[in-house]
Motif scaffolding. Structure first.
Motif, PDB file in Angstrom:
ATOM      1  N   TRP A  92      34.039  16.338  16.152  1.00 21.92           N
ATOM      2  CA  TRP A  92      32.897  16.412  17.070  1.00 21.92           C
ATOM      3  C   TRP A  92      33.148  15.398  18.178  1.00 21.92           C
ATOM      4  CZ3 TRP A  92      28.555  19.540  16.380  1.00 21.92           C
ATOM      5  CH2 TRP A  92      27.564  19.399  17.339  1.00 21.92           C
ATOM      6  N   SER A  93      33.239  15.860  19.431  1.00 22.46           N
ATOM      7  CA  SER A  93      33.419  14.980  20.592  1.00 22.46           C
ATOM      8  C   SER A  93      32.117  14.958  21.371  1.00 22.46           C
ATOM      9  CB  SER A  93      34.534  15.487  21.495  1.00 22.46           C
ATOM     10  OG  SER A  93      35.742  15.577  20.777  1.00 22.46           O
ATOM     11  N   TRP A  94      31.750  13.796  21.871  1.00 25.28           N
ATOM     12  CA  TRP A  94      30.485  13.683  22.597  1.00 25.28           C
ATOM     13  C   TRP A  94      30.597  12.640  23.699  1.00 25.28           C
ATOM     14  CZ3 TRP A  94      28.427   8.827  22.588  1.00 25.28           C
ATOM     15  CH2 TRP A  94      28.887   7.963  21.600  1.00 25.28           C
ATOM     16  N   ARG A  95      29.699  12.776  24.649  1.00 22.59           N
ATOM     17  CA  ARG A  95      29.551  11.750  25.674  1.00 22.59           C
ATOM     18  C   ARG A  95      28.104  11.744  26.125  1.00 22.59           C
ATOM     19  NH1 ARG A  95      30.779  13.011  31.635  1.00 22.59           N
ATOM     20  NH2 ARG A  95      30.155  15.171  31.799  1.00 22.59           N
ATOM     21  N   ARG A  96      27.630  10.581  26.463  1.00 24.59           N
ATOM     22  CA  ARG A  96      26.265  10.433  26.965  1.00 24.59           C
ATOM     23  C   ARG A  96      26.315  10.093  28.445  1.00 24.59           C
ATOM     24  NH1 ARG A  96      22.447   7.629  22.424  1.00 24.59           N
ATOM     25  NH2 ARG A  96      22.601   9.339  20.927  1.00 24.59           N
ATOM     26  N   ILE A  97      25.472  10.766  29.191  1.00 22.41           N
ATOM     27  CA  ILE A  97      25.402  10.565  30.630  1.00 22.41           C
ATOM     28  C   ILE A  97      24.035   9.960  30.936  1.00 22.41           C
ATOM     29  CG2 ILE A  97      25.499  11.687  32.881  1.00 22.41           C
ATOM     30  CD1 ILE A  97      26.970  14.025  31.181  1.00 22.41           C
ATOM     31  N   PRO A  98      24.014   8.719  31.427  1.00 23.35           N
ATOM     32  CA  PRO A  98      22.729   8.070  31.701  1.00 23.35           C
ATOM     33  C   PRO A  98      22.097   8.567  33.004  1.00 23.35           C
ATOM     34  CG  PRO A  98      24.517   6.607  32.296  1.00 23.35           C
ATOM     35  CD  PRO A  98      25.143   7.841  31.692  1.00 23.35           C
ATOM     36  N   SER A  99      20.783   8.479  33.084  1.00 24.12           N
ATOM     37  CA  SER A  99      20.080   8.887  34.309  1.00 24.12           C
ATOM     38  C   SER A  99      20.251   7.844  35.406  1.00 24.12           C
ATOM     39  CB  SER A  99      18.592   9.093  34.014  1.00 24.12           C
ATOM     40  OG  SER A  99      18.010   7.884  33.535  1.00 24.12           O
ATOM     41  N   THR A 100      20.597   6.641  35.028  1.00 21.48           N
ATOM     42  CA  THR A 100      20.782   5.537  35.967  1.00 21.48           C
ATOM     43  C   THR A 100      22.232   5.078  35.903  1.00 21.48           C
ATOM     44  OG1 THR A 100      18.541   4.823  35.446  1.00 21.48           O
ATOM     45  CG2 THR A 100      19.919   3.238  36.585  1.00 21.48           C
ATOM     46  N   MET A 101      22.860   4.899  37.024  1.00 21.75           N
ATOM     47  CA  MET A 101      24.223   4.357  37.124  1.00 21.75           C
ATOM     48  C   MET A 101      25.257   5.144  36.324  1.00 21.75           C
ATOM     49  SD  MET A 101      23.478   0.284  37.224  1.00 21.75           S
ATOM     50  CE  MET A 101      22.694   0.248  35.615  1.00 21.75           C
ATOM     51  N   ALA A 102      25.198   6.437  36.396  1.00 23.77           N
ATOM     52  CA  ALA A 102      26.131   7.280  35.642  1.00 23.77           C
ATOM     53  C   ALA A 102      27.583   7.021  36.036  1.00 23.77           C
ATOM     54  CB  ALA A 102      25.789   8.754  35.851  1.00 23.77           C
ATOM     55  N   ASP A 103      27.819   6.520  37.243  1.00 22.50           N
ATOM     56  CA  ASP A 103      29.176   6.222  37.675  1.00 22.50           C
ATOM     57  C   ASP A 103      29.676   4.872  37.145  1.00 22.50           C
ATOM     58  OD1 ASP A 103      27.241   4.952  39.306  1.00 22.50           O
ATOM     59  OD2 ASP A 103      28.666   4.736  40.954  1.00 22.50           O
ATOM     60  N   LYS A 104      28.790   4.078  36.551  1.00 20.70           N
ATOM     61  CA  LYS A 104      29.158   2.748  36.078  1.00 20.70           C
ATOM     62  C   LYS A 104      29.065   2.584  34.560  1.00 20.70           C
ATOM     63  CE  LYS A 104      27.689   0.511  40.353  1.00 20.70           C
ATOM     64  NZ  LYS A 104      28.996   0.454  40.902  1.00 20.70           N
TER      65      LYS A 104
END
Length: 168
Positions: A92-104
């Motif tokens: 199972w591979s996953w990643r979380r993308i934040p609503s704030t500072m997704a590039d950092k």
């Protein structure tokens, strides 16, 4: 950039563990009731042509973080988790993308479930966290790692309880 592995011994067969890890109702109960997430809801779930399960989840985690981290992330902080279960490799591979500072901010990982000779299983969760924010990146990384480790341990406990209940 912290990279760490959590290994959890679970009292059930690997196939039973995978059944729970891909069960949206089990995971929603875990996140909402045990981990106190404000939101955990599946926004997309599909089976890819090669058989992989693809899932996207909207999350609002509890904001148990130091004041500078809470201020930086903002009161409306949320995450999207994109994951893929490779049913041939059993990863199972996953990643979380934040609503704030997704590039950092980067948080991602892989989960395997290994059979143990006694008939139980070992869940192996590899996680990478990276926060490229001047002045507070290290604090953000250590806070995220602490929360991630807690979440994995709580998952392990929930799996053990559920599998024990199912076996009786």
């Amino acid at each position: 950039m912290p990279q760490f592995t959590v290994e959890l011994n679970v009292n059930g067969a690997a196939s039973d563990v995978w059944a729970l890890l891909t069960d949206d109702a089990f995971l929603e109960d875990l996140y909402r009731n045990r981990l106190q997430y404000v939101q955990w809801s599946v926004t997309e779930r599909l089976t890819a042509p090669e058989g992989d399960l693809i899932r996207r989840v909207a999350l609002i985690p509890p904001m148990n973080a130091p004041a500078p981290v809470r201020k930086l992330l903002g009161s409306g902080f949320r995450e999207t988790e994109e994951s893929r279960f490779d049913d041939k490799q059993l990863v199972w591979s996953w990643r979380r993308i934040p609503s704030t500072m997704a590039d950092k901010i980067k948080e991602e990982g892989r989960v395997r479930v290994e059979a143990v000779p006694d008939g139980s299983s070992r869940l192996v969760a590899e996680t990478t966290i990276e926060c490229k924010v001047f002045g507070v990146g290290g604090l953000m990384e250590s806070t995220a790692e602490k929360h991630s480790r807690h979440d994995w341990e709580t998952l392990g406990e929930a799996l053990r309880l559920r599998l024990a209940a199912d076996a009786s």
